[in-house]
Design a protein around this motif. Sequence first.
Motif, PDB file in Angstrom:
ATOM      1  N   PHE A 173       0.871  -1.435  -0.124  1.00  0.00           N
ATOM      2  CA  PHE A 173      -0.148  -0.105   0.042  1.00  0.00           C
ATOM      3  C   PHE A 173       0.846   1.112   0.038  1.00  0.00           C
ATOM      4  CE2 PHE A 173      -3.451  -2.694   2.033  1.00  0.00           C
ATOM      5  CZ  PHE A 173      -4.265  -3.002   0.831  1.00  0.00           C
ATOM      6  N   ALA A 176       1.726   1.697  -3.624  1.00  0.00           N
ATOM      7  CA  ALA A 176       0.456   2.303  -4.336  1.00  0.00           C
ATOM      8  C   ALA A 176       0.114   3.445  -3.860  1.00  0.00           C
ATOM      9  CB  ALA A 176      -0.665   1.313  -3.864  1.00  0.00           C
ATOM     10  N   LEU A 177       0.250   4.172  -2.637  1.00  0.00           N
ATOM     11  CA  LEU A 177       0.201   5.483  -2.479  1.00  0.00           C
ATOM     12  C   LEU A 177       1.232   6.428  -3.175  1.00  0.00           C
ATOM     13  CD1 LEU A 177      -0.665   5.229   1.511  1.00  0.00           C
ATOM     14  CD2 LEU A 177      -2.305   6.052  -0.313  1.00  0.00           C
ATOM     15  N   LEU A 180       0.155   6.940  -6.474  1.00  0.00           N
ATOM     16  CA  LEU A 180      -1.214   7.888  -6.808  1.00  0.00           C
ATOM     17  C   LEU A 180      -0.590   9.318  -6.502  1.00  0.00           C
ATOM     18  CD1 LEU A 180      -3.785   5.917  -4.779  1.00  0.00           C
ATOM     19  CD2 LEU A 180      -3.741   6.247  -7.347  1.00  0.00           C
ATOM     20  N   HIS A 188       3.071  -3.134  -9.063  1.00  0.00           N
ATOM     21  CA  HIS A 188       3.233  -4.055  -8.089  1.00  0.00           C
ATOM     22  C   HIS A 188       3.513  -5.487  -8.334  1.00  0.00           C
ATOM     23  CE1 HIS A 188       1.710  -6.306  -4.255  1.00  0.00           C
ATOM     24  NE2 HIS A 188       2.674  -5.861  -3.970  1.00  0.00           N
ATOM     25  N   LEU A 321      -7.371   4.573   3.799  1.00  0.00           N
ATOM     26  CA  LEU A 321      -6.407   4.661   2.630  1.00  0.00           C
ATOM     27  C   LEU A 321      -6.539   3.633   1.752  1.00  0.00           C
ATOM     28  CD1 LEU A 321      -3.317   5.414   5.293  1.00  0.00           C
ATOM     29  CD2 LEU A 321      -4.339   6.738   3.557  1.00  0.00           C
ATOM     30  N   VAL A 322      -7.168   2.390   2.360  1.00  0.00           N
ATOM     31  CA  VAL A 322      -7.346   1.396   1.385  1.00  0.00           C
ATOM     32  C   VAL A 322      -8.614   1.427   0.487  1.00  0.00           C
ATOM     33  CG1 VAL A 322      -8.218  -1.023   1.533  1.00  0.00           C
ATOM     34  CG2 VAL A 322      -6.469  -0.417   3.238  1.00  0.00           C
ATOM     35  N   LYS A 324      -9.140   4.617  -0.849  1.00  0.00           N
ATOM     36  CA  LYS A 324      -8.223   5.690  -1.527  1.00  0.00           C
ATOM     37  C   LYS A 324      -7.540   4.772  -2.748  1.00  0.00           C
ATOM     38  CE  LYS A 324      -4.868   9.207  -2.257  1.00  0.00           C
ATOM     39  NZ  LYS A 324      -4.087  10.329  -1.281  1.00  0.00           N
ATOM     40  N   ILE A 325      -7.004   3.841  -2.348  1.00  0.00           N
ATOM     41  CA  ILE A 325      -6.119   2.876  -3.424  1.00  0.00           C
ATOM     42  C   ILE A 325      -6.808   2.204  -4.174  1.00  0.00           C
ATOM     43  CG2 ILE A 325      -4.402   0.915  -3.225  1.00  0.00           C
ATOM     44  CD1 ILE A 325      -3.210   2.121  -0.495  1.00  0.00           C
ATOM     45  N   PHE A 327      -7.940  -1.180  -3.663  1.00  0.00           N
ATOM     46  CA  PHE A 327      -7.543  -2.496  -3.805  1.00  0.00           C
ATOM     47  C   PHE A 327      -8.319  -3.517  -2.952  1.00  0.00           C
ATOM     48  CE2 PHE A 327      -5.066  -5.993  -2.302  1.00  0.00           C
ATOM     49  CZ  PHE A 327      -4.697  -6.722  -3.522  1.00  0.00           C
TER      50      PHE A 327
END
Length: 331
Positions: A173, A176-177, A180, A188, A321-322, A324-325, A327
Motif C-alpha cells: 500500500f 500504491a500511495l 497515486l 506492484h 487509505l485502502v 483511496k487505493i 485495492f
Amino acid sequence: MTNRRQFVTALGGAAALGALQHPLAALAEIVAQQVKIYYGFPAGSAGDSVARRVADKLGGTDFTKLNPVVENKPGAGGRIALDSLKSAPADGSVLALSQASALSTYPYIYSKLSYGLADFAPVSIGAVMTHGLAVGPMVPASVKTLKDYVAWAKANPGQASYGSPGAGSTPHFLGALLGLNSGADLRHVPYRGSLPAVNDVVGGQIASSLTPSGDYLPFVKASKLRVLATSGAQRATYLPEVPTFAEQGFPELVADEWFGFFAPAKTPAPVIAAASGAIQAALKDKAVADGLLSVGLLAQGSTPEEMRRSLQSEYERWGPLVKKIGFTAES
C-alpha cells in the motif's frame, strides 16, 4: 466487510473469552508442553528474528519450561499462519507472530477472509519496524533520491516495478500511495515474503522493492542496493543517512508497523498473562534488543490491552487509505 463496530466488538470479545476462564490447572499444563510459534513468512526475515530471539528466552519462565519451536508457514501474506493458529488448541501451546496489517488492513481487502479478530487473543507486541524503498542495479546510479526515482519511473514505465512481501501488505500500500501521490505508474509485484523480493532487486530482476527496512541492511553494507526512503516518522537509527518519505514530500507515507504475538481466542486468561509477561521480559533483555536492532527492529513489548488498542487504531487509520487505493483481493 468488517465494519468498525464489528471490529471493536471482536476485540472486546476475544478479551472476554479469555477473562471468563481461570483454570490454574491450564497454566500448569502449558508449562509442561513444547510451545510452537507460527510465523507466516520465510526463515531469515526480520520478523522471523523476532520469533526466534524471543523464543530463546521463554524457557524456564512462568509460561513454559522449554524454549518454544518456531514453525515458518510462509504464503498468502501471513494468512496461512493465522489460519493455522485459529484451529490450534486454545491452551497456550501454540502462538503466532503476525504483522499488524494481517488484522488491521486485510479485513478491508479480503471479502472472504477466513479469520477475524474474534478468533485470536492479543498477547504482546514484539517489535516495531519501518519500511523502506530500495533500488538495485536495474535503476541507474544517478538515481539517488525519491524525486529522482519518481522521475525515472515516469520515464521508464515498463521497468518501474516494485516488489513487496505480499498483496495487501503495508509495503504494497505504501508503494500504491507513492504512485497515486506522485503520478508515477508503479507496477506492484507481490512475493512470498520480503527476502525473495529483495533478492530479485539485488539480482536486477525488478527495479525496486518496498519491504521492512531491516531486510536491506546486509545488502546496503555490501553496496548492492540503495535505500531511498524509509516510512517512519523519524529517520531509522540504523539508516540515519536515509531521509523519510515525509521529508521528501510524501507525508501520507508515514507508517511504522509492529509484529505481535497472538493466541487462539479461548486461551485462558492466566495463560495469556503468563505468556505476555514472559515475552515482555524477553524483549527487555539487552542481547535480544540489540539483536533485533541489528536487523532493523525496535524491541517493544506491551500488555494485551495495549496491543488491542494499537490494533484498533491501525484498523481505523487504514480504512480510508485502502479505499483511496481501491485495492481488493478481487481487483
